[in-house]
Design an enzyme around this catalytic site. Structure first.
Site, PDB file in Angstrom:
ATOM      1  N   ASP A  51     -40.294 -57.660  38.068  1.00  0.00           N
ATOM      2  CA  ASP A  51     -38.973 -58.521  39.367  1.00  0.00           C
ATOM      3  C   ASP A  51     -40.088 -59.256  39.998  1.00  0.00           C
ATOM      4  O   ASP A  51     -41.802 -58.647  40.229  1.00  0.00           O
ATOM      5  CB  ASP A  51     -38.120 -57.450  40.006  1.00  0.00           C
ATOM      6  CG  ASP A  51     -37.013 -57.710  40.244  1.00  0.00           C
ATOM      7  OD1 ASP A  51     -35.844 -57.623  39.776  1.00  0.00           O
ATOM      8  OD2 ASP A  51     -37.335 -58.984  41.445  1.00  0.00           O
ATOM      9  N   ASP A  72     -43.476 -63.840  37.436  1.00  0.00           N
ATOM     10  CA  ASP A  72     -42.226 -64.514  38.279  1.00  0.00           C
ATOM     11  C   ASP A  72     -41.721 -64.589  36.819  1.00  0.00           C
ATOM     12  O   ASP A  72     -42.726 -65.284  35.798  1.00  0.00           O
ATOM     13  CB  ASP A  72     -42.804 -65.529  38.560  1.00  0.00           C
ATOM     14  CG  ASP A  72     -42.377 -66.887  38.879  1.00  0.00           C
ATOM     15  OD1 ASP A  72     -40.845 -66.873  37.590  1.00  0.00           O
ATOM     16  OD2 ASP A  72     -42.191 -67.828  39.339  1.00  0.00           O
ATOM     17  N   VAL A  73     -40.809 -64.624  36.200  1.00  0.00           N
ATOM     18  CA  VAL A  73     -40.468 -64.723  34.231  1.00  0.00           C
ATOM     19  C   VAL A  73     -40.827 -65.822  34.202  1.00  0.00           C
ATOM     20  O   VAL A  73     -40.694 -66.613  33.073  1.00  0.00           O
ATOM     21  CB  VAL A  73     -39.039 -63.996  34.025  1.00  0.00           C
ATOM     22  CG1 VAL A  73     -39.278 -62.666  34.282  1.00  0.00           C
ATOM     23  CG2 VAL A  73     -38.140 -64.922  35.318  1.00  0.00           C
ATOM     24  N   ASN A  99     -33.235 -59.988  31.485  1.00  0.00           N
ATOM     25  CA  ASN A  99     -32.796 -59.967  31.746  1.00  0.00           C
ATOM     26  C   ASN A  99     -32.530 -60.320  33.202  1.00  0.00           C
ATOM     27  O   ASN A  99     -30.922 -60.860  33.824  1.00  0.00           O
ATOM     28  CB  ASN A  99     -32.242 -57.911  32.328  1.00  0.00           C
ATOM     29  CG  ASN A  99     -30.942 -58.408  33.029  1.00  0.00           C
ATOM     30  OD1 ASN A  99     -30.146 -58.370  33.020  1.00  0.00           O
ATOM     31  ND2 ASN A  99     -31.473 -57.741  34.956  1.00  0.00           N
ATOM     32  N   TYR A 167     -26.234 -72.567  34.567  1.00  0.00           N
ATOM     33  CA  TYR A 167     -26.074 -71.613  34.852  1.00  0.00           C
ATOM     34  C   TYR A 167     -25.517 -71.981  33.036  1.00  0.00           C
ATOM     35  O   TYR A 167     -26.115 -71.035  32.102  1.00  0.00           O
ATOM     36  CB  TYR A 167     -25.313 -70.970  35.535  1.00  0.00           C
ATOM     37  CG  TYR A 167     -24.948 -69.118  34.917  1.00  0.00           C
ATOM     38  CD1 TYR A 167     -26.149 -68.609  35.642  1.00  0.00           C
ATOM     39  CD2 TYR A 167     -23.962 -68.998  34.110  1.00  0.00           C
ATOM     40  CE1 TYR A 167     -25.852 -67.276  35.430  1.00  0.00           C
ATOM     41  CE2 TYR A 167     -23.940 -67.639  34.316  1.00  0.00           C
ATOM     42  CZ  TYR A 167     -24.724 -66.645  34.378  1.00  0.00           C
ATOM     43  OH  TYR A 167     -24.894 -65.403  34.158  1.00  0.00           O
ATOM     44  N   LYS A 171     -26.831 -69.893  29.660  1.00  0.00           N
ATOM     45  CA  LYS A 171     -26.712 -69.043  28.853  1.00  0.00           C
ATOM     46  C   LYS A 171     -26.150 -69.027  26.989  1.00  0.00           C
ATOM     47  O   LYS A 171     -27.036 -68.370  26.853  1.00  0.00           O
ATOM     48  CB  LYS A 171     -25.038 -68.364  29.242  1.00  0.00           C
ATOM     49  CG  LYS A 171     -25.479 -67.790  30.846  1.00  0.00           C
ATOM     50  CD  LYS A 171     -26.800 -66.608  31.137  1.00  0.00           C
ATOM     51  CE  LYS A 171     -27.031 -66.097  32.325  1.00  0.00           C
ATOM     52  NZ  LYS A 171     -28.543 -65.275  32.110  1.00  0.00           N
ATOM     53  N   THR A 202     -20.940 -56.454  41.749  1.00  0.00           N
ATOM     54  CA  THR A 202     -22.326 -56.438  42.681  1.00  0.00           C
ATOM     55  C   THR A 202     -21.515 -56.856  44.287  1.00  0.00           C
ATOM     56  O   THR A 202     -20.516 -57.988  44.611  1.00  0.00           O
ATOM     57  CB  THR A 202     -23.254 -58.176  41.778  1.00  0.00           C
ATOM     58  OG1 THR A 202     -22.119 -59.343  41.758  1.00  0.00           O
ATOM     59  CG2 THR A 202     -23.434 -57.425  40.584  1.00  0.00           C
TER      60      THR A 202
HETATM   61  N1  NAD Z   1     -23.595 -60.217  37.982  1.00  0.00           N
HETATM   62  C1  NAD Z   1     -22.343 -60.609  37.225  1.00  0.00           C
HETATM   63  O1  NAD Z   1     -21.347 -61.304  37.244  1.00  0.00           O
HETATM   64  C2  NAD Z   1     -23.187 -61.315  35.664  1.00  0.00           C
HETATM   65  C3  NAD Z   1     -22.461 -61.719  33.725  1.00  0.00           C
HETATM   66  C4  NAD Z   1     -22.770 -61.829  33.091  1.00  0.00           C
HETATM   67  C5  NAD Z   1     -24.061 -62.393  33.763  1.00  0.00           C
HETATM   68  N2  NAD Z   1     -25.492 -61.762  34.576  1.00  0.00           N
HETATM   69  C6  NAD Z   1     -26.453 -61.749  33.904  1.00  0.00           C
HETATM   70  O2  NAD Z   1     -27.188 -60.576  34.157  1.00  0.00           O
HETATM   71  C7  NAD Z   1     -28.480 -60.882  34.431  1.00  0.00           C
HETATM   72  C8  NAD Z   1     -28.265 -60.011  35.922  1.00  0.00           C
HETATM   73  O3  NAD Z   1     -27.351 -60.046  36.600  1.00  0.00           O
HETATM   74  P1  NAD Z   1     -26.849 -59.095  38.993  1.00  0.00           P
HETATM   75  O4  NAD Z   1     -25.734 -59.962  38.477  1.00  0.00           O
HETATM   76  O5  NAD Z   1     -27.542 -57.905  38.113  1.00  0.00           O
HETATM   77  O6  NAD Z   1     -28.138 -60.204  38.917  1.00  0.00           O
HETATM   78  P2  NAD Z   1     -29.359 -59.626  40.400  1.00  0.00           P
HETATM   79  O7  NAD Z   1     -28.993 -61.281  41.811  1.00  0.00           O
HETATM   80  O8  NAD Z   1     -28.731 -58.535  40.915  1.00  0.00           O
HETATM   81  O9  NAD Z   1     -30.395 -59.074  39.933  1.00  0.00           O
HETATM   82  C9  NAD Z   1     -31.008 -60.155  39.214  1.00  0.00           C
HETATM   83  C10 NAD Z   1     -32.821 -59.361  39.506  1.00  0.00           C
HETATM   84  O10 NAD Z   1     -33.796 -60.512  39.025  1.00  0.00           O
HETATM   85  C11 NAD Z   1     -34.951 -61.086  39.887  1.00  0.00           C
HETATM   86  N3  NAD Z   1     -35.083 -62.266  40.018  1.00  0.00           N
HETATM   87  C12 NAD Z   1     -34.602 -63.080  40.554  1.00  0.00           C
HETATM   88  N4  NAD Z   1     -35.242 -65.052  39.557  1.00  0.00           N
HETATM   89  C13 NAD Z   1     -36.916 -63.885  38.573  1.00  0.00           C
HETATM   90  C14 NAD Z   1     -37.954 -64.286  38.773  1.00  0.00           C
HETATM   91  N5  NAD Z   1     -38.353 -65.592  38.421  1.00  0.00           N
HETATM   92  N6  NAD Z   1     -38.676 -63.777  37.956  1.00  0.00           N
HETATM   93  C15 NAD Z   1     -38.376 -62.583  37.972  1.00  0.00           C
HETATM   94  N7  NAD Z   1     -37.238 -62.075  38.742  1.00  0.00           N
HETATM   95  C16 NAD Z   1     -36.581 -62.546  39.166  1.00  0.00           C
HETATM   96  C17 NAD Z   1     -33.889 -60.551  40.819  1.00  0.00           C
HETATM   97  O11 NAD Z   1     -34.855 -60.377  41.972  1.00  0.00           O
HETATM   98  C18 NAD Z   1     -32.806 -59.886  41.187  1.00  0.00           C
HETATM   99  O12 NAD Z   1     -34.188 -58.449  41.798  1.00  0.00           O
HETATM  100  C19 NAD Z   1     -28.351 -62.261  35.023  1.00  0.00           C
HETATM  101  O13 NAD Z   1     -29.234 -63.127  33.807  1.00  0.00           O
HETATM  102  C20 NAD Z   1     -27.150 -62.762  34.882  1.00  0.00           C
HETATM  103  O14 NAD Z   1     -27.624 -64.337  35.381  1.00  0.00           O
HETATM  104  C21 NAD Z   1     -24.395 -61.330  35.303  1.00  0.00           C
END
Ligand code: NAD
Length: 268
Positions: A51, A72-73, A99, A167, A171, A202
């Site tokens: 992370d 940093d991904v 993810n 976004y 995806k 969330t």
């Molecule tokens: N929450 C939803 O409703 C939902 C729905 C469909 C898809 N998603 C996808 O699921 C994934 C996770 O979503 P979430 O809701 O758990 O998000 P979240 O914001 O709760 O968690 C994302 C994590 O990624 C980390 N992050 C952000 N940028 C980063 C980087 N450059 N390098 C490394 N780490 C980084 C953040 O610090 C955080 O801990 C994402 O790809 C999101 O697009 C989420």
């Protein structure tokens, strides 16, 4: 521990499908990534939590007895170092849950979204998945085994009038890339699937909808289940895709959306 037929598969505590496997999870500090770290660890995996947020990532790794790597991904060298750390620490890279992703407010309708916001989202959501797959594959090819799960979204296959244009496009890219990789590496024992979650309950979503009930209602009406997913429900799908229980599931867009994509008219 004796497993009964009734308890097997329903109780994560007795479901131990990932013993001896090493899992790398990006974005493990929060939300779906955190829930997946817990679930994969509970099934016996050794978990490497990547992370950009050091505090959250470390806390996640501590909670699951895993290893934290700050990453940093969007940075190729840091991504290489993440997967190398997993291999050096545990001796294999069996599962990659790519993810990490963002959905910033600047990414909105195409009419108002600027090039900078577009590029940032493409970098974090799509280029990152390219980099993570590129870094994970050499380990998996040497092992002749691996499961890659890339987080896409249900918006990759459905259009929304409440647009987040970059976004959605990112995806869609994750979906197409995962399919192609799943096909290319299938005969080397490697599966690649795109996970497509529906909206997840969330803190961010709760906050947004508490302040705007109309916005919440506009989305909820489309969900046959009548509610958003819990992160643990998405994590259960990740564990399934990571495990040999999904050994013939490859190159799919694996929907976990409560029926949204299958719905025309939903129950009242
Ligand atoms: N929450 C939803 O409703 C939902 C729905 C469909 C898809 N998603 C996808 O699921 C994934 C996770 O979503 P979430 O809701 O758990 O998000 P979240 O914001 O709760 O968690 C994302 C994590 O990624 C980390 N992050 C952000 N940028 C980063 C980087 N450059 N390098 C490394 N780490 C980084 C953040 O610090 C955080 O801990 C994402 O790809 C999101 O697009 C989420």
């Amino acid at each position: 521990m004796t497993e009964t037929v009734e308890s097997a598969g329903t109780d994560a505590a007795v479901c131990r499908r990932l013993v001896g496997r090493t899992a790398v999870i990006t974005g493990a500090g929060s939300g779906i990534g955190l829930a997946a770290a817990r679930r994969l660890a509970s099934e016996g995996a050794r978990v490497v939590c990547g992370d950009i947020d050091e505090t959250a990532g470390k806390a996640a790794a501590d909670a699951v007895g895993g290893t934290f790597v700050r990453v940093d991904v969007t940075d190729p060298e840091q991504v290489e170092a993440l997967f190398k750390a997993a291999y050096d620490t545990y001796g294999s890279v069996d599962i990659a849950f790519n993810n990490a992703g963002i959905s910033p407010p600047e990414d909105d309708s195409i009419l108002t979204t600027g090039l900078e916001a577009w590029k940032r989202v493409q970098d974090v959501n799509l280029t990152s998945v390219y980099l993570c797959c590129k870094a994970a594959l050499p380990y998996m090819r040497r092992q002749g085994r691996g499961s890659i799960i890339n987080t896409a979204s249900f918006v990759a296959i459905m259009g929304a009038a409440t647009s987040q244009i970059s976004y959605t496009a990112s995806k869609g890219g994750v979906l197409a890339m995962s399919r192609e990789l799943g096909v290319q590496f299938a005969r080397e024992g490697i599966r690649v699937n795109a996970l497509c979650p529906g909206p997840v309950n969330t803190p961010l979503l709760q906050e947004l909808f508490a302040s705007d009930p109309e916005r919440a209602a506009r989305r909820l009406v489309h969900i046959p289940a009548g509610r958003f997913a819990e992160a643990d429900e998405i994590a259960a799908a990740v564990a399934f895709l990571a495990s040999d229980d999904s050994s013939f599931i490859n190159a799919t867009d694996f929907l976990v959306d409560g029926g949204i994509a299958g719905a025309y008219v939903t129950p009242l």
